[in-house]
Structures are given as structure tokens and as C-alpha cells.
Design an enzyme around this catalytic site. Sequence first.
Site, PDB file in Angstrom:
ATOM      1  N   ALA A  11       1.259   6.846   8.507  1.00 59.32           N
ATOM      2  CA  ALA A  11       1.746   8.216   8.345  1.00 59.32           C
ATOM      3  C   ALA A  11       1.009   9.188   9.271  1.00 59.32           C
ATOM      4  CB  ALA A  11       1.598   8.641   6.889  1.00 59.32           C
ATOM      5  N   HIS A  12       1.403  10.440   9.229  1.00 57.32           N
ATOM      6  CA  HIS A  12       0.825  11.456  10.116  1.00 57.32           C
ATOM      7  C   HIS A  12      -0.665  11.668   9.860  1.00 57.32           C
ATOM      8  CE1 HIS A  12       2.765  14.624   7.189  1.00 57.32           C
ATOM      9  NE2 HIS A  12       2.198  13.644   6.544  1.00 57.32           N
TER      10      HIS A  12
END
Lengths: 347, 347, 347
Positions: free
Chosen positions: B240-241
Site C-alpha cells: 500500500a501507499h
Amino acid sequence: MEFTAQQIAAFLNGTLEGNGEVVVTDVSKIESGLPGTLTFLANPKYTRFVYTTKASVILVNDDFVAERKIENTLIRVPNAYESLALLLNIVQNGYNNKVGIHPQAFVSESAQVGKDVYIGPYAVVSDNAVVADGAKIYPHTFIDSHAQVGENSVLYSGVKLFRNCTVGKNCIIHGNTVIGSDGFGFVQDNAEAYQKIPQVGNVIIEDEVEIGSNCCIDRATMGSTIIRKGVKMDNLVQIAHNVEIGENSAVVAQVGISGSTKIGKYCVLGGQVGLVGHIEIADHVKIGAQAGVNNSIKEEGAILQGSPAFKIRDFQKSQVLLRNLPKLNKEILELRKEIEKLKKGLA
Amino acid sequence: MEFTAQQIAAFLNGTLEGNGEVVVTDVSKIESGLPGTLTFLANPKYTRFVYTTKASVILVNDDFVAERKIENTLIRVPNAYESLALLLNIVQNGYNNKVGIHPQAFVSESAQVGKDVYIGPYAVVSDNAVVADGAKIYPHTFIDSHAQVGENSVLYSGVKLFRNCTVGKNCIIHGNTVIGSDGFGFVQDNAEAYQKIPQVGNVIIEDEVEIGSNCCIDRATMGSTIIRKGVKMDNLVQIAHNVEIGENSAVVAQVGISGSTKIGKYCVLGGQVGLVGHIEIADHVKIGAQAGVNNSIKEEGAILQGSPAFKIRDFQKSQVLLRNLPKLNKEILELRKEIEKLKKGLA
Amino acid sequence: MEFTAQQIAAFLNGTLEGNGEVVVTDVSKIESGLPGTLTFLANPKYTRFVYTTKASVILVNDDFVAERKIENTLIRVPNAYESLALLLNIVQNGYNNKVGIHPQAFVSESAQVGKDVYIGPYAVVSDNAVVADGAKIYPHTFIDSHAQVGENSVLYSGVKLFRNCTVGKNCIIHGNTVIGSDGFGFVQDNAEAYQKIPQVGNVIIEDEVEIGSNCCIDRATMGSTIIRKGVKMDNLVQIAHNVEIGENSAVVAQVGISGSTKIGKYCVLGGQVGLVGHIEIADHVKIGAQAGVNNSIKEEGAILQGSPAFKIRDFQKSQVLLRNLPKLNKEILELRKEIEKLKKGLA
């Protein structure tokens, strides 16, 4: 698909009631049928919808007796469900009737391309690759050098079939699935950095196999990763190097199978199941969704569940006991109290 | 690969026994060797196969003594396994020796393309992108604007490297992996509908990283999602980010790491592991397959398992006790009986 | 993006302090700001970084009082965070301002293509497909025949939208996601081999939906798989045939939803959650990461966890009791001892 009721009735050898000129272009469920579609009534539970569906044409069994007037066109057949299945197969095949090599496809001069194939725009068929008769290679699909696609197999858009890997006859590989990426093999050097172990084996997909979209099937370190005849695989499945899956097994979505594990014939692996590497699963074994299997299963037909997985009966028992833990806890407290009372009684 | 036994013996400085003219085009395992392939005998457990394998050429250790006549060609070397590894590396490199920009590739005029690169048919290199010397961009790979690929890195077919993201030197990215899709960031408005939070950061992949097929590495909201030097990642992994993965860590297939979580160096995350967001994992931590980690792990070298994950010793203890629950249950019933008897005795 | 501090100040109606000519081309976090970027100070906890950040321009609140000299350019605004969000949206939109049909795209003559669309190199828009006004179709994206993309929707590189499937307005579909692959439907014949059930339905994606990269959304057997308005889906999600996801629900990475299951509105499914087929989940339900749901959930707003999933309070209780098992075990041993003592006392 685009047929008149008349054409369908003739094809199915059915009896037409109502407007034979009405045209249908799609199939629908009876409870949500739309004009211009064909539907069917097989299950008596759905009979009431025959009077309200907007589908233009309804397949019904020969013995169906309408209780009131039906405006839609009816086609009577001995078995509405079987007739539908027959029609659906024709519809499905009709979608897949493309033939010809698109001028914007790239096909290497050294590739062998059979008769009646479809190769879509921007597909790539590399040096010494083989695309057998009747195979369909959709846009953006990549057939790497020395890879082979068997007769009548369909590789949908974005499939990547890497070097030396082979797909048998009558297979279907759905969009963006990758076959033949390197196995995950490394050794740590003295500085604990990972050094790549070359992965020079391949992947063999036998005949009649269907593989979902966005799956990954890694090539063997040496030898072959093998998917046997008739295996059906759902989406987002991970198959590591040197795995073998036996004939007619089914692998549900998001399953992960680690390196060198061997699955028997007629097995079913539920969704999100994980298996460690280097184990063997006997034939006809069923593994419940989300289970984690870390040992070989030698008993044919065993049913397992849980992470770590054990036999379903033991799993269910332990689940019941787990839910009983609060009661167990309370019971122990009460026993303690009783013992204290007894001790006082003795004193 | 296509070599005569003679050529291989000369290259390895080995001693040839038998037909030097025989040609091999592939490598195989000794127990399933095919004509036209080279195999090896390193583990004495496999010695019996040396007399039955159909492989044309067998690498053996100098001290190997045949108990009966062998028809295959032998090549004697000081260490058969090391010689094989050497050959495999050459074979693997031989597969990846493509050079040149295919006329059906699209390369923007503002892109910077180095020497000795390969850019395959239908690959796209966008405005202001950089492809450094020796990099290989396979068919259907997309290098978005301002993205960069370092020296000698290989991006296999279907990889998508989005805007501003960078891949270091000597990296390998397998088919259909997506680097730089938007992070999953939303805020709910007054009507509980999700409004997108712009994701304007990027992804940085450092040198010597290998990433499997069909992985997703999201760009940071701001700043960078970072995969440090030497990280090895299997297939279908979700990053994920704003995640950061430390040097030389290994991430097995189907792992999911939530936003802003930071993994240390030399960690190993087993298959299907999930980590919540905003936690930190110390160096050298090992997390067992299918574990769910929802807290930071501060102890270097800790080994965890389970969902929720705890230390492997506690996990194993609780597993044993779980399996003992039926016995525990029975024991409590018996204690109850005994107490009732005692009460009667007192009465 | 490429703006001077002057331009940004004017746009935000802010007050400029320092060099207005300095150019920024990116946004950064204040603690790791680089020259040539813009950053912001909203949270007072980060105030100290205002004196050390290398970002060229800093957005600050009007009431910010510097304790010492700041070399960077400041822009004062009423609310630095809101101004940043405004700028980020503009930046994000700026990235997505491509227009025009690339000469190396393939667009069928029978396709309907609206105004102001972008169709990138090697994208394919098939027969009778629709690409509405303002839609953006990135390189290597495949729009199959009779598929439709609504106004202003963005399909990133490698997306596959198969036959008859539709995407609404203002949607974003990230790289390599597959929409409309066949549902996983088979019947076993008398020889236990699987025969394919034709999958002739489609997928409907309503307006304002965002879907991550490498997701799979299967077409319905008949009828439609439906993703309702405002749904947000992370990466690597598996949606089986005939599933329906209600308005404004969020589905985190690696979730798998089995066939015909219906999710309510405003639900949240955590990462790696699995749901069996043919169940219904009420509105506003939240399901914790890695949970396995095998029954319908009728209670609106319920929160569940575990595999198999139960209500979060029960789950947490059972977790505590699980960890207490060793204590429980010990307590039972002690009770046994006390009873033996009591028995002796009685004897």
C-alpha cells in the site's frame, strides 16, 4: 446473438406460441427479464414470474399449463433447462468465433501458426513459438519464444505465456494471467543478501484446462510445473515452481500453493487456501476456504479445514469448544467455590 | 541454449567421456532427464538414476566411479553442482540477451534511452521517461511519463510503471506487475460517500530488487513508497501507499502490507501474511504464513505466527492446548462428579 | 506541475513572503522536503521542521509566527491544509489531462467515441464499443466488443473490459484489472470431469466507482455482476459471478467474494477477508481483516472478526480466553489435587 423466436423454436425442435418474429439478442433470468431477451422456466418455484417477466421469449416445459393469458412468446420443449444449456453453449461459442490475423499483430517469421487461428491487434507471437489450429490469441497477449499454444485454446487479452511454456488443447486462459514467470528461488550469501537461483524449467498446461484471470504460474527451477488435464482454476491463484496439480482438480480463487507441492486428482481447494511447499495431497481431498495446510495428506477423500488445517470433524468440535470457553471458565470458578466449601465442612 | 558436450566440457575445464558431438538444448533433473538435455549428479541419493536417465550429457564429480557401463556422455568436474550453477546462470543470461528497439515499439521523442537496451514490440516509453543502458523493456510494458528504469533492469511483458516512479539498477520485475497505481485513500463526506484523497507521491524501487508477477505497489499519498536494495518479492503481493520495506527482506506470495507500515531489514514475511497500517517491524523478524499482524514488533529477530499473530512459542502452546480442549472439558466433568460424591460423603 | 511561488500565492489568494520566482515541480512532506518542491505546515507537532526542511515553498496558516529566520519562501493562507488539498487536486487533475486518439491505437470503425477522449498507443476499442466524452483509455487497455465506458472515466494501462460489460461515469480503474472474465461455474459429468457452464451475463460498474490494480470482476452466469455507485475497491480483489456490492461500500485489498453474494450499502470489508457464496450482508456492516464469513449477516452495522467470523465482542473475549488457556489448565490441575486431598481427609 440475434435470433427470432421462430429460429430458436426451429433449432430446438420446439412448439412456438405467440409472435415468432420477435427478436432476442440476450438471455436473462425470469425474475428480471428485459424486452429483447430470452428466458426460461424450469424450477416451479419461479412459475409466478412467467406472468410478469418482460423477457420477449420464454422457454417452458411441454407440460406447462398457463393459468392466465401470457403476452410473451412461448417455446415449448421437452426440457426447458437442457434446451437453455444448449442455447447458452451456442451463444458462448458465438462470442468466440473470431478468425484471422490482425494486421496490427506481431507474428515472428519463425513462428508456426496453424489454420483458422485468431490473433488480435497488438498480440505478439515470438520466434519459434507455435499457435496450433483454431487457437485464439486476444489483443495484448504475449507468446514468448519457443512457447506453444495447442489446438482450439483461447488466451484472452493480456495473457503472458513465457519462454518454452506450453498450453494444451481446448484450454481457456483468462485475462492478464502470467504463465512462466521465474520461480521464487534464492540463496543467501555470506552478507545475507539473496542471490538468484536460475529458473530454467518451464510450465506445462495439459488439455482441457481453464485458468482464471490475474493468476501466476511460475516456471520450474528445472523440469516442469505441471497443470494436469481438466484442472479448473479460478482467479488470482498463485502456483509456485515445480508444483503439480492432478487431473480434474479445482482450485478456487486466491489459493496459494508453495514450491514442489503435489496435489492429487479430483481435489478441491477452497478460496484463499494456502499450502506450504514440498508436501503431497492425496486424490479426492477437499480443503475448506482459508485453510492453511502444512503437512502432507495421505488419506484419500479427506476433508480439512482451519489454519493450521485439520480434519473437518475435529475442526468443528474445536470450534464448538472454543465458543464454550466462557462456560468452561465459569464452571471451573464454581468448582473452586465448592471445594472451598467442602474444605470448611471438613475443618 | 544449444551446445555440444565438447563445448560444455571445454567451457567447464572438465573431462569428457563418450560422444562429444551430442547436442543439448535444455537442462533436466536426472530422474526425469530427456534426450537432448544436460543433467547432473551431485547428491549420492540419486546415483541409481545415472544408469537410467535419458539425458544426453551428465555432469559428475571427478571422483564418481561407475558401477556399470553408461551410454550417456559424461563430463567430470571437481564439483558438479557448482558447475551446473555456472551453466544455469549462462543459460538464464542467454535467454535475456535481446537488444534493440523494435520498430513497433512506441518511444516518445522526449524519452532518454541508453545504450544496448531492448524495447519490445508494443512497449510504450512515454514523455520524459528514462530507460538506462542495458535495460530490457518487454512487449506490452508501459513506462509512463517521468518514470525511470535503471541500468540492466528487466521489466517483463505487461509491467506498468506509472508516472514519476523509479526502478533502480539490476532489478527484475515480472509480468503484469503494477507499480505506482494510486494509494487507497479516501475521506467520507457528510453523505458518507468517499471522496478521493489525491495521491501525488511516487514509488522508489532501489537496486537489485526482484518483484514477482501480478504484484501491486501503490504510490505514496505524498513522498515515496520505498522498496530498499536487495528486496525479493514473490507473486501477487500488495504494497500500500507509503510502505517501506528494508534492505534484503523477502516477501512471499500473496502478502498484503497496509499503508505507512515500515518493515525492517532482513525480514521474511511468509505467504498470505497480512499487516495492518502504521506499524513498524524490527530487523530480522520472521512472520509465518497466513499470520495477521496488528501491532508493531520491536524485538529484532522475533518469530511470529497466527492471526492475530503472537510469538511462535506461545502460538504453538496455544495450538496444543486447543487440541487438548476436549480432554480439558472431560476432566472438568469428572471433577464435578468427584465433588458431588465428596458432598454426599460429608452429608 | 510546474509553478512559481508567485503563481501559487496568486491562485490561493495567499500572502507571499520571500522569493516569488522560485519554481516547484512537486509536493513533499515537510520532514523530508526537497528543493524544488512545495510543502505545508498544518499540524503544530511538525513546526520544528519548518526551520530545517529543504522544500522551496512552505504553505503556512496566517497566524503562524516564525521563531527564527526562514530562508524558504512562505505562502500564508487561512487554512494551509485545505489549500494544500486544493492544490493536490489540481496537480492530480493535471496528470490526467491527456486528450486525443494516438495514431497507434486501434479503434474499430463501428465503435462510438465521444468528444475530448484520450486513447493511448496500442489501446484497443473493439466493434460496437462505446467510449463516452472525456473518457481516458490508457496504453494496452482493451475495450472488447459492445463494452461501454462512461463520461470522464479513466481506465489505466492494461485494463481489460470484456464483452458487454459497462463502466459508468467518473470511474477510475487501475492498471491490469480484468472486468468480465468468465465466472467460475462448472458441473461434474459422470466421469467427475468438470464441464463448463456458459457465462453469458455481464458486469455493470455504476458511477463514481474506483477499482484498484490487478482486480478480477467476473461476469454473471446470467444477468449481471453489479458494483453500485460510489464503491471503492483496493488492489487484488476477487469478485465472483453475480455478486452485488451496495452503494458507497469499501473493499480493502485481497478480499475475495464468492458467487451470488450480496453486500449492503456503506459496508467496509477489511484486507484479505473471504466471503462464501449466496449470502447477504446488511448495510453498514464492518468485517475485520482476514475474517472468513460463511453466513448471512442480517444486523445492520454489525462488526465481525475471525475465521469463521463472529461478532467482534465475542471474538475478543474468545481471544482473551485463548490466551488464558494455560492458566485454566493449571487451575484444573490444582482443583484435582485439592479434591484428592479432600478425599484423603474423608477417608
